[in-house]
Design a protein around this motif. Structure first.
Motif, PDB file in Angstrom:
ATOM      1  N   ALA A 406     -18.555 -10.208  74.650  1.00 61.20           N
ATOM      2  CA  ALA A 406     -17.841 -11.309  73.919  1.00 61.20           C
ATOM      3  C   ALA A 406     -16.523 -11.574  74.528  1.00 61.20           C
ATOM      4  CB  ALA A 406     -17.766 -11.273  72.288  1.00 61.20           C
ATOM      5  N   LEU A 407     -15.929 -10.642  74.888  1.00 59.69           N
ATOM      6  CA  LEU A 407     -14.630 -10.516  75.261  1.00 59.69           C
ATOM      7  C   LEU A 407     -14.458 -11.255  76.960  1.00 59.69           C
ATOM      8  CD1 LEU A 407     -12.757  -7.146  74.307  1.00 59.69           C
ATOM      9  CD2 LEU A 407     -12.311  -9.936  73.207  1.00 59.69           C
ATOM     10  N   GLU A 408     -15.546 -11.237  77.505  1.00 55.42           N
ATOM     11  CA  GLU A 408     -15.831 -11.675  78.763  1.00 55.42           C
ATOM     12  C   GLU A 408     -16.126 -13.293  79.029  1.00 55.42           C
ATOM     13  OE1 GLU A 408     -18.623  -9.482  81.181  1.00 55.42           O
ATOM     14  OE2 GLU A 408     -18.610  -7.738  79.942  1.00 55.42           O
ATOM     15  N   THR A 409     -16.402 -13.725  77.907  1.00 54.96           N
ATOM     16  CA  THR A 409     -16.684 -15.250  77.842  1.00 54.96           C
ATOM     17  C   THR A 409     -15.891 -15.913  78.491  1.00 54.96           C
ATOM     18  OG1 THR A 409     -15.651 -15.540  75.664  1.00 54.96           O
ATOM     19  CG2 THR A 409     -18.129 -15.010  75.933  1.00 54.96           C
ATOM     20  N   THR A 410     -15.831 -16.876  79.336  1.00 56.68           N
ATOM     21  CA  THR A 410     -15.017 -17.749  80.246  1.00 56.68           C
ATOM     22  C   THR A 410     -15.565 -19.093  80.530  1.00 56.68           C
ATOM     23  OG1 THR A 410     -14.539 -15.592  81.366  1.00 56.68           O
ATOM     24  CG2 THR A 410     -13.901 -18.057  82.479  1.00 56.68           C
ATOM     25  N   LEU A 411     -14.718 -19.906  80.172  1.00 58.10           N
ATOM     26  CA  LEU A 411     -15.053 -21.416  80.694  1.00 58.10           C
ATOM     27  C   LEU A 411     -14.248 -21.864  81.841  1.00 58.10           C
ATOM     28  CD1 LEU A 411     -16.188 -24.303  79.617  1.00 58.10           C
ATOM     29  CD2 LEU A 411     -14.138 -24.792  78.482  1.00 58.10           C
ATOM     30  N   PHE A 412     -14.845 -22.250  82.936  1.00 55.81           N
ATOM     31  CA  PHE A 412     -14.354 -22.675  84.032  1.00 55.81           C
ATOM     32  C   PHE A 412     -14.018 -24.299  83.815  1.00 55.81           C
ATOM     33  CE2 PHE A 412     -16.090 -18.823  85.553  1.00 55.81           C
ATOM     34  CZ  PHE A 412     -15.054 -18.339  86.297  1.00 55.81           C
ATOM     35  N   ILE A 413     -12.767 -24.658  84.017  1.00 58.15           N
ATOM     36  CA  ILE A 413     -12.705 -26.157  83.862  1.00 58.15           C
ATOM     37  C   ILE A 413     -12.375 -26.480  85.523  1.00 58.15           C
ATOM     38  CG2 ILE A 413     -10.959 -28.110  83.153  1.00 58.15           C
ATOM     39  CD1 ILE A 413     -10.286 -26.420  80.963  1.00 58.15           C
ATOM     40  N   THR A 414     -13.228 -27.418  85.898  1.00 61.25           N
ATOM     41  CA  THR A 414     -13.212 -27.770  87.429  1.00 61.25           C
ATOM     42  C   THR A 414     -13.095 -29.215  87.879  1.00 61.25           C
ATOM     43  OG1 THR A 414     -15.493 -28.243  87.586  1.00 61.25           O
ATOM     44  CG2 THR A 414     -14.952 -26.064  87.683  1.00 61.25           C
ATOM     45  N   GLU A 415     -12.832 -29.551  88.966  1.00 63.18           N
ATOM     46  CA  GLU A 415     -12.501 -31.104  89.311  1.00 63.18           C
ATOM     47  C   GLU A 415     -13.673 -31.387  90.023  1.00 63.18           C
ATOM     48  OE1 GLU A 415      -9.701 -31.933  92.395  1.00 63.18           O
ATOM     49  OE2 GLU A 415      -9.096 -29.835  92.686  1.00 63.18           O
ATOM     50  N   GLY A 416     -14.425 -32.490  89.491  1.00 62.54           N
ATOM     51  CA  GLY A 416     -15.371 -32.922  90.649  1.00 62.54           C
ATOM     52  C   GLY A 416     -16.816 -32.196  90.614  1.00 62.54           C
ATOM     53  N   ASP A 417     -17.895 -32.929  91.193  1.00 58.83           N
ATOM     54  CA  ASP A 417     -19.153 -32.274  91.098  1.00 58.83           C
ATOM     55  C   ASP A 417     -19.355 -31.170  92.069  1.00 58.83           C
ATOM     56  OD1 ASP A 417     -19.713 -33.872  88.959  1.00 58.83           O
ATOM     57  OD2 ASP A 417     -20.537 -35.726  90.442  1.00 58.83           O
ATOM     58  N   SER A 418     -18.667 -31.223  93.297  1.00 56.14           N
ATOM     59  CA  SER A 418     -19.084 -30.371  94.313  1.00 56.14           C
ATOM     60  C   SER A 418     -18.498 -29.041  94.014  1.00 56.14           C
ATOM     61  CB  SER A 418     -18.407 -30.671  95.693  1.00 56.14           C
ATOM     62  OG  SER A 418     -17.087 -30.888  95.412  1.00 56.14           O
ATOM     63  N   ALA A 419     -17.243 -28.776  93.227  1.00 56.50           N
ATOM     64  CA  ALA A 419     -16.739 -27.419  92.930  1.00 56.50           C
ATOM     65  C   ALA A 419     -17.689 -27.202  91.905  1.00 56.50           C
ATOM     66  CB  ALA A 419     -15.367 -27.879  92.492  1.00 56.50           C
ATOM     67  N   ASP A 472      -9.676 -20.077  64.939  1.00 59.35           N
ATOM     68  CA  ASP A 472     -10.624 -18.965  65.087  1.00 59.35           C
ATOM     69  C   ASP A 472     -12.053 -19.341  65.589  1.00 59.35           C
ATOM     70  OD1 ASP A 472      -8.565 -17.731  63.478  1.00 59.35           O
ATOM     71  OD2 ASP A 472      -9.647 -18.196  61.464  1.00 59.35           O
ATOM     72  N   ASN A 473     -12.413 -20.503  65.751  1.00 58.79           N
ATOM     73  CA  ASN A 473     -13.715 -20.729  66.203  1.00 58.79           C
ATOM     74  C   ASN A 473     -13.754 -20.922  67.841  1.00 58.79           C
ATOM     75  OD1 ASN A 473     -14.599 -21.112  63.540  1.00 58.79           O
ATOM     76  ND2 ASN A 473     -13.978 -23.272  63.448  1.00 58.79           N
ATOM     77  N   LEU A 474     -12.706 -20.507  68.479  1.00 59.00           N
ATOM     78  CA  LEU A 474     -12.712 -20.652  69.915  1.00 59.00           C
ATOM     79  C   LEU A 474     -13.804 -19.933  70.475  1.00 59.00           C
ATOM     80  CD1 LEU A 474     -10.853 -21.564  72.567  1.00 59.00           C
ATOM     81  CD2 LEU A 474     -10.009 -19.018  72.200  1.00 59.00           C
ATOM     82  N   ARG A 475     -14.434 -20.589  71.620  1.00 56.39           N
ATOM     83  CA  ARG A 475     -15.807 -20.287  72.107  1.00 56.39           C
ATOM     84  C   ARG A 475     -15.869 -19.213  72.961  1.00 56.39           C
ATOM     85  NH1 ARG A 475     -19.467 -24.231  73.426  1.00 56.39           N
ATOM     86  NH2 ARG A 475     -21.213 -22.938  72.529  1.00 56.39           N
ATOM     87  N   TYR A 476     -14.606 -19.471  73.738  1.00 56.49           N
ATOM     88  CA  TYR A 476     -14.436 -18.680  74.944  1.00 56.49           C
ATOM     89  C   TYR A 476     -13.196 -17.733  75.040  1.00 56.49           C
ATOM     90  CZ  TYR A 476     -17.827 -22.434  75.994  1.00 56.49           C
ATOM     91  OH  TYR A 476     -18.916 -23.201  76.029  1.00 56.49           O
ATOM     92  N   ASN A 477     -13.099 -16.523  75.439  1.00 52.80           N
ATOM     93  CA  ASN A 477     -11.992 -15.807  75.489  1.00 52.80           C
ATOM     94  C   ASN A 477     -11.020 -16.240  76.652  1.00 52.80           C
ATOM     95  OD1 ASN A 477     -10.407 -13.655  74.439  1.00 52.80           O
ATOM     96  ND2 ASN A 477     -11.081 -12.537  75.888  1.00 52.80           N
ATOM     97  N   ASN A 478     -11.662 -16.409  77.864  1.00 52.18           N
ATOM     98  CA  ASN A 478     -10.792 -16.936  78.727  1.00 52.18           C
ATOM     99  C   ASN A 478     -10.969 -18.420  79.144  1.00 52.18           C
ATOM    100  OD1 ASN A 478     -10.100 -14.350  79.331  1.00 52.18           O
ATOM    101  ND2 ASN A 478     -12.240 -13.758  80.021  1.00 52.18           N
ATOM    102  N   ILE A 479      -9.969 -19.199  79.494  1.00 55.41           N
ATOM    103  CA  ILE A 479     -10.206 -20.605  79.790  1.00 55.41           C
ATOM    104  C   ILE A 479      -9.607 -20.669  81.113  1.00 55.41           C
ATOM    105  CG2 ILE A 479      -9.605 -23.052  79.322  1.00 55.41           C
ATOM    106  CD1 ILE A 479      -9.129 -21.833  76.301  1.00 55.41           C
ATOM    107  N   VAL A 480     -10.365 -21.010  82.201  1.00 54.49           N
ATOM    108  CA  VAL A 480      -9.634 -20.672  83.510  1.00 54.49           C
ATOM    109  C   VAL A 480      -9.742 -22.334  84.262  1.00 54.49           C
ATOM    110  CG1 VAL A 480     -10.286 -19.860  85.699  1.00 54.49           C
ATOM    111  CG2 VAL A 480     -10.521 -18.515  83.658  1.00 54.49           C
TER     112      VAL A 480
END
Length: 621
Positions: A406-419, A472-480
């Motif tokens: 659970a602590l590894e969960t990560t959401l990557f916020i990216t720009e554009g479709d290629s990345a 408390d409901n945060l779904r990802y531990n890391n927001i990148v």
């Protein structure tokens, strides 16, 4: 008959304590990491040793703890407690299920009750030394990779009584690790907030607290942003501090059990929230909506429990339902304490009570004003989620508290479709999700919460994180934030950080937001490929490879193939945490970087501009 694998006695193996910990470190310290996140394993190692020193202080033995971390990542922790009994010194740090805390007469309300922590540190360290001084005698045991090398005894030791443990984490397990002193400092401050009259000396600085959790809230938030003075309540086995923010939208809670920061809450935090709502409703004799009472709250709660039950070895969530002994349940104990003491406090401080009432009414008014647009936004988000091309979700989430990843969960916020395409194809689908931005997001500086619902992209991002109603409901531990390392990419980073600072600053304050480092260069020959994150690393790679290696300059994330990208978001991922300077308020930060102070900002850029020139000749040589 189908072929089956041969299965005999020779396939059955028994691992000793050291081998088991080294083979399955996640069972003992959570995720490994490199130190860029506050919950990475190296900080758990540090905490496990300090917890033992804190337990000595709680038992009335030693009011000073010395902590040192050197430039090479070596750690030493010295307390002035009773010292480990010399005859059991080796067993205590190398024999599983051995310790003094099973006897509750000696350690009534300790954190470490299962006798695992110190052994895990020993097994996961390149070198581990423990020195105990007791009754004018001392004994030292020296280990390497968990194996005892030798012991040294002194029958006439003149040093002060206590225990000193020194260790260097094993770099074969904690690859490229580095202690970030900001995380260590926060950990040590929490220890002194929870233990008045304790002094912790760390690399030349001393931490001490007179006012406990009140000092914690003052350190977390600026007084100018508080809607009213902090309410500070203390009982035998409980301490509470409460205030509301003038500008923050969501709820912030700091919860502790026996000195352990339970970052994922548990039974005690749930009881505190319930008690707070019930007491406020009864005091004002009005059935306020719970969300209006808790909106913008900043609070801390600490309790002491006999033999606490946590949901994992890393002790981030309390599972105990009772206080131990003849005391009532955790819920009943907290409900009774808050009801009695908070109610009395509000009756004695009528101006403060009215400030709370005014804050609740403002929250109620805003909620009703937003109800229409909120409903439309939720319906829009719900429809989008059915075919949401912006979010490629993962299977495990931070809310799966019993899951070992659970602590590894990560959401990557990216720009554009290629990345986003490269990351999506190379990610770990179990713990890594991707949210793709359409382009440059809106600058939300000085905008109200209304914009979060009106702007489809922000509404979907809020929905993906699941933090609208409660942190408390945060779904990802890391927001990148994963953007190109160019001017446009930097601008997008600023716009996303502005969004979080404006509406969800606790994501940053609690250490969840990061910027992904990606390589600028690839240097390779027929035998080897080296990815370089800076000019210095590029020069070193060229020097290592010798004559005429092939050098590629990555201009954007979209240029990096999925096969290559998996190297940059796997176990060797490099993250830069986004941190806040306590001395600067959120308003000051946003005004300077995102406001209209053009002249001041231009001068700042000129004063801090760094120009690096790479010639073709230098690239080749």
């Amino acid at each position: 008959m189908p072929n089956t694998t041969r299965y005999t006695e020779e396939h059955i193996k028994s691992l000793d304590w050291r081998e088991h910990i080294r083979m399955r470190p996640g069972m003992y310290i959570g995720k490994l990491g490199d130190g860029s996140s506050a919950d990475d394993g190296i900080y758990i190692l540090l905490k496990e040793i300090i917890d033992n020193s804190i337990d000595e202080f709680v038992m009335g033995a030693g009011s000073n703890i010395d902590v040192n971390i050197d430039d090479e990542g070596g750690v030493s922790i010295r307390d002035y407690g009773r010292g480990i009994p010399l005859g059991k010194l080796v067993d205590v740090v190398s024999k599983m299920n051995t310790g003094g805390k099973y006897d509750t007469r000696a350690f009534k309300k300790s954190v470490g009750l299962n006798g695992v922590g110190t052994k895990a540190v020993n097994a996961l360290s390149k070198t581990f030394e423990v020195l105990s001084i007791r009754g004018g005698k001392s004994k030292m045991a020296i280990f390497k990779n968990g194996n005892l090398e030798h012991t040294i005894e002194d029958s006439a030791c003149k040093e002060k009584q206590g225990t000193k443990i020194s260790f260097i984490p094993d770099q074969s397990i904690f690859k490229n690790y580095r202690f970030r002193l900001e995380y260590v400092e926060k950990m040590l401050k929490n220890y002194v907030y929870l233990n008045p009259n304790l002094s912790i000396h760390f690399n030349g600085s001393t931490y001490f607290s007179e006012n406990g959790l009140k000092d914690l809230l003052l350190d977390y938030s600026n007084e100018d942003d508080m809607a009213y003075p902090i309410i500070h309540l203390k009982g035998g086995d409980i301490e509470v501090a409460i205030t509301h923010s003038k500008t923050q939208y969501s709820e912030t809670y700091h919860s502790f059990v026996n000195g352990q920061n339970t970052t994922q809450g548990g039974t005690h935090l749930n009881a505190f929230k319930e008690a707070l709502v019930k007491t406020i409703r009864e005091f004002f004799n009005k059935n306020f909506d719970p969300s209006d009472i808790k909106k913008s709250i900043i609070s801390a709660v600490s309790i002491k429990v006999m033999e606490p039950i946590f949901e994992s070895q890393t002790k981030t969530k309390l599972g105990s339902t009772d206080m131990g002994g003849k005391l009532p349940s955790v819920r009943a104990y907290i409900m009774d304490f808050v009801k009695t003491h908070l109610d009395n406090y509000l009756h004695k401080n009528t101006e403060l009570a009215q400030a709370i009432r005014q804050k609740i009414l403002m929250a109620e008014k805003e909620r009703k004003e937003l109800s229409g647009i909120r409903k439309l936004a939720k319906e829009r988000a719900k429809k989008a989620n059915l075919h949401n091309k912006k979010l490629r979700d993962c299977r495990v989430h931070l809310t799966d508290t019993r899951h070992n990843r659970a602590l590894e969960t990560t959401l990557f916020i990216t720009e554009g479709d290629s990345a986003s395409g490269s990351i999506t194809k190379s990610r770990d689908v179990n713990t890594q999700a991707v949210f793709s931005l359409r382009g440059k997001p809106l600058n939300t500086y000085n905008m109200s919460k209304k914009i979060v619902y009106e702007n489809e992209e922000f509404n979907l991002l809020q929905s993906a994180l699941n933090i609208e109603d409660s942190f408390d409901n945060l779904r990802y531990n890391n927001i990148v934030i994963a953007t190109d390392a160019d001017v446009d990419g930097m601008h997008i980073r600023l716009l996303i950080i502005t969004f979080f600072l404006n509406f969800f600053p606790e994501l940053i304050k609690e250490g969840h937001l990061y910027v992904l480092q990606t390589p600028l260069f690839r240097v390779r020959n027929k035998k080897e490929t080296i990815y370089c994150y800076s000019d210095d690393e590029r020069r070193e790679a060229i020097k290592k490879m010798g004559t005429s290696p092939e050098i590629t300059r990555f201009k954007g994330l979209g240029e990096i193939s999925p096969d290559e990208f998996k190297h940059f978001i796997g176990e060797d991922i490099r993250l830069d945490p986004v941190m806040m300077d306590k001395a600067t308020s959120i308003e000051q930060i946003l005004e300077f970087y995102m406001g209209k102070n053009t002249v001041e900002r231009q001068q700042f850029i000129i004063n801090n501009l760094k120009v690096e020139l790479d010639t073709a000749e230098e690239l080749m040589n």
